[in-house]
Every structure is written in structure tokens, then in C-alpha cells.
Design an enzyme around this catalytic site. Sequence first.
Site, short mmCIF file in Angstrom:
data_model
loop_
_atom_site.label_atom_id
_atom_site.label_comp_id
_atom_site.label_asym_id
_atom_site.label_seq_id
_atom_site.Cartn_x
_atom_site.Cartn_y
_atom_site.Cartn_z
N CYS A 143 -4.41 10.68 0.28
CA CYS A 143 -4.01 9.27 0.15
C CYS A 143 -2.53 9.12 0.51
O CYS A 143 -1.65 9.68 -0.14
CB CYS A 143 -4.26 8.78 -1.28
SG CYS A 143 -3.61 7.13 -1.54
N CYS A 174 -0.38 7.70 -2.31
CA CYS A 174 -0.07 8.72 -3.33
C CYS A 174 1.11 9.56 -2.88
O CYS A 174 2.03 9.85 -3.66
CB CYS A 174 -1.27 9.63 -3.56
SG CYS A 174 -2.51 8.97 -4.69
N HIS A 195 -2.67 -1.93 -3.92
CA HIS A 195 -1.32 -2.40 -3.60
C HIS A 195 -1.31 -3.91 -3.54
O HIS A 195 -2.30 -4.54 -3.17
CB HIS A 195 -0.83 -1.80 -2.27
CG HIS A 195 -1.80 -1.97 -1.14
ND1 HIS A 195 -2.90 -1.16 -0.98
CD2 HIS A 195 -1.84 -2.87 -0.13
CE1 HIS A 195 -3.57 -1.54 0.09
NE2 HIS A 195 -2.96 -2.59 0.63
N HIS A 197 0.59 -6.93 -1.65
CA HIS A 197 1.50 -7.34 -0.58
C HIS A 197 2.38 -8.46 -1.11
O HIS A 197 1.89 -9.40 -1.76
CB HIS A 197 0.71 -7.90 0.61
CG HIS A 197 -0.19 -6.92 1.30
ND1 HIS A 197 0.17 -6.24 2.45
CD2 HIS A 197 -1.45 -6.51 1.01
CE1 HIS A 197 -0.83 -5.47 2.84
NE2 HIS A 197 -1.83 -5.61 1.98
P1 AMP Z 1 -4.38 -3.33 3.33
O1 AMP Z 1 -4.98 -3.77 4.64
O2 AMP Z 1 -4.32 -4.42 2.31
O3 AMP Z 1 -5.04 -2.07 2.82
O4 AMP Z 1 -2.88 -3.01 3.64
C1 AMP Z 1 -2.41 -1.74 3.95
C2 AMP Z 1 -0.99 -1.92 4.41
O5 AMP Z 1 -0.36 -0.68 4.35
C3 AMP Z 1 -0.86 -2.44 5.84
O6 AMP Z 1 -0.11 -3.65 5.82
C4 AMP Z 1 -0.12 -1.32 6.55
O7 AMP Z 1 0.79 -1.79 7.51
C5 AMP Z 1 0.57 -0.60 5.40
N1 AMP Z 1 0.87 0.81 5.61
C6 AMP Z 1 0.02 1.77 6.06
N2 AMP Z 1 0.64 2.96 6.10
C7 AMP Z 1 1.90 2.74 5.65
C8 AMP Z 1 3.04 3.58 5.46
N3 AMP Z 1 3.02 4.88 5.74
N4 AMP Z 1 4.17 3.01 4.99
C9 AMP Z 1 4.24 1.70 4.71
N5 AMP Z 1 3.19 0.86 4.87
C10 AMP Z 1 2.05 1.38 5.33
#
Ligand code: AMP
Length: 111
Positions: free
Chosen positions: A5, A8, A97, A99
Site C-alpha cells: 500500500c 501506508c 483518504h 481529498h
Molecule cells: P482516489 O481516486 O480517491 O483513490 O485518489 C487517490 C489519489 O491519490 C489520486 O488523487 C492520486 O493522484 C493520489 N496519489 C497516488 N499516488 C500518490 C503519491 N505517491 N503521492 C501523493 N498522491 C498520490
Amino acid sequence: MSDNCIFCKIANGQIPTDFVYENKNVVVFRDINPQAPVHLLVVPKVHIETLNDLNDKELSAELFCAIKEATKKLGINEYRTVINTGKTAGQEVFHLHIHVMAGRDFSWPAG
Ligand code: AMP
């Protein structure tokens, strides 16, 4: 902690990340693919796949408090919060998470 993950690894320091805010149970960092001038992710350190799996009331409150702490720190008091829960809702990372987006106008209803 779940082995594969990404959140994580970020939340527990395996991937070095600048945190906008951190406490014992929650981290806040910037989205890698921002959808607004400010785009934060509020993330519990413990691995919880989706909002459906969040059963800890104290942690629930801490996540909301972390939104307030992080936005206050950045001087933001108008923002949109989104929690995508499950694939059809747009969830791509299966570690809970929130946003937090700011710095532009948002339309409603959302598409
Ligand atoms: P969701 O579609 O709600 O699962 O959002 C996942 C979010 O995580 C997306 O907006 C991605 O751009 C963001 N994301 C994925 N990998 C990373 C990372 N390594 N660092 C920061 N954000 C990330």
C-alpha cells in the site's frame, strides 16, 4: 500496515514525504496529481481500505480535526472535501483518504 500500500509507505515514513500536517494517527500531504491549486490528502496511518471499514470514532474525529489543522496552517478557509469509496465512486488507492481541494471555483452538482 499493508505491504503493497503506497499510502501506508508514505504515512509510516518508508517513502520520504513532506507532510503539511502530522500527528500520532494522521498525516496530511499533497496529492501527486493535483486537481486544484491546493490538493491535500488526509490519511490515517493505520491501513483502512475504505470509509466502510472505518469503525473507530476517535480516529474519525481525528481525520476531521486534521482537515481543520492543515487548512488553518495553509490559511485556507474555503475548500472542497471528497471521499471516494469504492471503484465506481472513483477510488483508486484503497487506503482511506480525504481529498481537500482549494484555490479555484468548484461546481455543484459534481459530475
Ligand atoms: P482516489 O481516486 O480517491 O483513490 O485518489 C487517490 C489519489 O491519490 C489520486 O488523487 C492520486 O493522484 C493520489 N496519489 C497516488 N499516488 C500518490 C503519491 N505517491 N503521492 C501523493 N498522491 C498520490
